[in-house]
Design a protein around this motif. Structure first.
Motif, PDB file in Angstrom:
ATOM      1  N   HIS A 256      56.668  75.593  39.221  1.00  0.00           N
ATOM      2  CA  HIS A 256      55.904  74.366  39.006  1.00  0.00           C
ATOM      3  C   HIS A 256      54.650  74.648  38.175  1.00  0.00           C
ATOM      4  N   GLY A 257      54.200  73.639  37.454  1.00  0.00           N
ATOM      5  CA  GLY A 257      53.033  73.809  36.595  1.00  0.00           C
ATOM      6  C   GLY A 257      51.802  74.303  37.324  1.00  0.00           C
ATOM      7  N   ASN A 258      51.620  73.909  38.578  1.00  0.00           N
ATOM      8  CA  ASN A 258      50.456  74.362  39.345  1.00  0.00           C
ATOM      9  C   ASN A 258      50.417  75.878  39.459  1.00  0.00           C
ATOM     10  N   LEU A 259      51.595  76.487  39.652  1.00  0.00           N
ATOM     11  CA  LEU A 259      51.646  77.941  39.755  1.00  0.00           C
ATOM     12  C   LEU A 259      51.704  78.599  38.382  1.00  0.00           C
ATOM     13  N   LEU A 260      52.355  77.961  37.418  1.00  0.00           N
ATOM     14  CA  LEU A 260      52.373  78.530  36.068  1.00  0.00           C
ATOM     15  C   LEU A 260      50.954  78.700  35.528  1.00  0.00           C
ATOM     16  N   LYS A 261      50.091  77.763  35.842  1.00  0.00           N
ATOM     17  CA  LYS A 261      48.697  77.871  35.404  1.00  0.00           C
ATOM     18  C   LYS A 261      48.015  79.083  36.023  1.00  0.00           C
ATOM     19  N   LYS A 262      48.379  79.391  37.258  1.00  0.00           N
ATOM     20  CA  LYS A 262      47.806  80.574  37.905  1.00  0.00           C
ATOM     21  C   LYS A 262      48.362  81.851  37.272  1.00  0.00           C
ATOM     22  N   TYR A 263      49.668  81.867  36.976  1.00  0.00           N
ATOM     23  CA  TYR A 263      50.266  83.040  36.354  1.00  0.00           C
ATOM     24  C   TYR A 263      49.606  83.334  35.001  1.00  0.00           C
ATOM     25  N   LYS A 264      49.292  82.279  34.274  1.00  0.00           N
ATOM     26  CA  LYS A 264      48.681  82.456  32.949  1.00  0.00           C
ATOM     27  C   LYS A 264      47.324  83.145  33.035  1.00  0.00           C
ATOM     28  N   GLY A 265      46.717  83.112  34.221  1.00  0.00           N
ATOM     29  CA  GLY A 265      45.432  83.776  34.399  1.00  0.00           C
ATOM     30  C   GLY A 265      45.530  85.281  34.414  1.00  0.00           C
ATOM     31  N   PHE A 266      46.742  85.822  34.611  1.00  0.00           N
ATOM     32  CA  PHE A 266      46.884  87.284  34.631  1.00  0.00           C
ATOM     33  C   PHE A 266      48.018  87.803  33.751  1.00  0.00           C
ATOM     34  N   LEU A 267      48.791  86.907  33.127  1.00  0.00           N
ATOM     35  CA  LEU A 267      49.833  87.345  32.201  1.00  0.00           C
ATOM     36  C   LEU A 267      49.239  87.735  30.854  1.00  0.00           C
TER      37      LEU A 267
ATOM     38  N   LYS B 126      49.389  87.958  26.773  1.00  0.00           N
ATOM     39  CA  LYS B 126      49.967  87.095  25.755  1.00  0.00           C
ATOM     40  C   LYS B 126      51.278  87.692  25.273  1.00  0.00           C
ATOM     41  N   ASN B 127      52.221  86.810  24.961  1.00  0.00           N
ATOM     42  CA  ASN B 127      53.569  87.189  24.517  1.00  0.00           C
ATOM     43  C   ASN B 127      54.372  87.880  25.618  1.00  0.00           C
ATOM     44  N   SER B 128      53.935  87.718  26.860  1.00  0.00           N
ATOM     45  CA  SER B 128      54.712  88.229  27.989  1.00  0.00           C
ATOM     46  C   SER B 128      55.763  87.191  28.369  1.00  0.00           C
TER      47      SER B 128
ATOM     48  N   LEU C  51      66.934  81.711  32.375  1.00  0.00           N
ATOM     49  CA  LEU C  51      66.154  81.519  31.150  1.00  0.00           C
ATOM     50  C   LEU C  51      65.049  82.558  31.058  1.00  0.00           C
ATOM     51  N   ILE C  52      64.608  82.788  29.847  1.00  0.00           N
ATOM     52  CA  ILE C  52      63.434  83.595  29.564  1.00  0.00           C
ATOM     53  C   ILE C  52      62.400  82.702  28.911  1.00  0.00           C
ATOM     54  N   ALA C  53      61.244  82.577  29.528  1.00  0.00           N
ATOM     55  CA  ALA C  53      60.162  81.776  28.985  1.00  0.00           C
ATOM     56  C   ALA C  53      59.043  82.707  28.525  1.00  0.00           C
ATOM     57  N   GLU C  54      58.647  82.565  27.276  1.00  0.00           N
ATOM     58  CA  GLU C  54      57.607  83.419  26.702  1.00  0.00           C
ATOM     59  C   GLU C  54      56.263  82.686  26.710  1.00  0.00           C
ATOM     60  N   TYR C  55      55.238  83.396  27.127  1.00  0.00           N
ATOM     61  CA  TYR C  55      53.884  82.837  27.146  1.00  0.00           C
ATOM     62  C   TYR C  55      53.224  83.167  25.828  1.00  0.00           C
ATOM     63  N   PHE C  56      52.951  82.170  25.020  1.00  0.00           N
ATOM     64  CA  PHE C  56      52.450  82.440  23.674  1.00  0.00           C
ATOM     65  C   PHE C  56      51.104  81.796  23.378  1.00  0.00           C
ATOM     66  N   GLU C  57      50.454  81.147  24.348  1.00  0.00           N
ATOM     67  CA  GLU C  57      49.162  80.518  24.071  1.00  0.00           C
ATOM     68  C   GLU C  57      48.104  81.547  23.690  1.00  0.00           C
TER      69      GLU C  57
ATOM     70  N   TYR D  43      58.647  72.171  33.155  1.00  0.00           N
ATOM     71  CA  TYR D  43      57.412  72.816  33.604  1.00  0.00           C
ATOM     72  C   TYR D  43      56.950  73.867  32.590  1.00  0.00           C
ATOM     73  N   PHE D  44      57.879  74.686  32.147  1.00  0.00           N
ATOM     74  CA  PHE D  44      57.523  75.758  31.216  1.00  0.00           C
ATOM     75  C   PHE D  44      56.987  75.201  29.892  1.00  0.00           C
ATOM     76  N   THR D  45      57.711  74.281  29.299  1.00  0.00           N
ATOM     77  CA  THR D  45      57.308  73.777  27.981  1.00  0.00           C
ATOM     78  C   THR D  45      56.005  72.982  28.052  1.00  0.00           C
ATOM     79  N   GLN D  46      55.765  72.337  29.179  1.00  0.00           N
ATOM     80  CA  GLN D  46      54.529  71.566  29.339  1.00  0.00           C
ATOM     81  C   GLN D  46      53.312  72.445  29.598  1.00  0.00           C
ATOM     82  N   ASN D  47      53.543  73.715  29.881  1.00  0.00           N
ATOM     83  CA  ASN D  47      52.434  74.598  30.250  1.00  0.00           C
ATOM     84  C   ASN D  47      52.292  75.810  29.324  1.00  0.00           C
ATOM     85  N   GLY D  48      52.659  75.627  28.068  1.00  0.00           N
ATOM     86  CA  GLY D  48      52.369  76.651  27.062  1.00  0.00           C
ATOM     87  C   GLY D  48      53.365  77.775  26.975  1.00  0.00           C
ATOM     88  N   PHE D  49      54.590  77.570  27.476  1.00  0.00           N
ATOM     89  CA  PHE D  49      55.634  78.580  27.376  1.00  0.00           C
ATOM     90  C   PHE D  49      56.718  78.123  26.397  1.00  0.00           C
TER      91      PHE D  49
END
Length: 219
Positions: free
Chosen positions: A138-149, A151-153, A213-219, A171-177
């Motif tokens: 869910h986006g609520n947790l994806l936002k937390k993951y982004k705090g320690f992931l 970039k490009n992980s 799926l594989i979602a890449e964090y690219f923000e 959820y992924f596409t709406q949160n920068g993945f």
């Protein structure tokens, strides 16, 4: 199914050097916990530990942190990890850490740029609308993951649940993945790097296809 409390589980876990008793103490210090600069991969909801056991035993240049909440499950993970490492003549403490942690409070454990990959395997689908915010994708947790992931992980996500898989893509596409790989039938996809989990084997035997799926964090 509710697990019975097993008072011997925590002492057994604490008897091994690869179990972390106070995860919050390592925030911002995980590289030191492994005493190397290798990338750190995180499994959320490791269950009985087969997945991280196989990965850890066969990839000594990667560090793994595996999380679940129940000692009664983690102790089985501890044993599976020991078993897989024994097969290759290595010790789990070289590159695996196991810990009990509430995933909703994951931001208390990891700091900026500490994690290079997250695995989410067959998490609770929480189908009721009022519970969907508890989903690990869910986006609520994806936002937390982004705090320690870093970039490009990447986040590697597997599930048997069609609705969860479909809504997780949103959820992924709406949160920068960016979804860089997706299949609705992992075992027939030709994907080479899969390690089958206990749940995956069970669902496959029931005729249920594994979505991945594989979602890449690219923000």
């Amino acid at each position: 199914m509710r697990l019975r409390k097993k008072p011997w589980a925590r002492p057994e876990l604490e008897s091994v050097p690869f179990f972390i008793t106070s995860p919050k103490d390592y925030k911002g210090k995980w590289q030191k916990a492994f005493n190397n600069d290798n990338p750190i991969y995180l499994e959320l909801g490791c269950g009985k530990g087969h997945f991280v056991a196989v990965h850890g035993a066969n990839h000594k240049d990667i560090n793994y942190v595996a999380i679940d909440i129940k000692d009664e499950v983690l102790v089985l993970g501890k044993r599976n990890i020991e078993r897989e490492f024994n097969k290759v003549g290595r010790k789990p403490e070289e590159n695996v850490r196991l810990m009990a942690q509430e995933i909703s409070l994951i931001e208390e454990v990891f700091d900026k740029d500490e994690i290079s990959k997250i695995y989410i395997n067959f998490c609770n689908p929480w189908p009721k609308k009022k519970h969907k915010k508890r989903r690990l994708t869910h986006g609520n947790l994806l936002k937390k993951y982004k705090g320690f992931l870093k970039k490009n992980s990447e986040i590697w996500f597997k599930t048997d649940d069609d609705e969860l898989f479909r809504e997780s893509q949103e959820y992924f596409t709406q949160n920068g993945f960016h979804i860089k790989y997706i299949t609705y039938d992992l075992h027939e996809s030709g994907f080479e790097y899969n390690v089958e989990t206990e749940h995956e084997r069970m669902f496959t035997e029931m005729g249920i296809k594994t979505k991945f799926l594989i979602a890449e964090y690219f923000e």
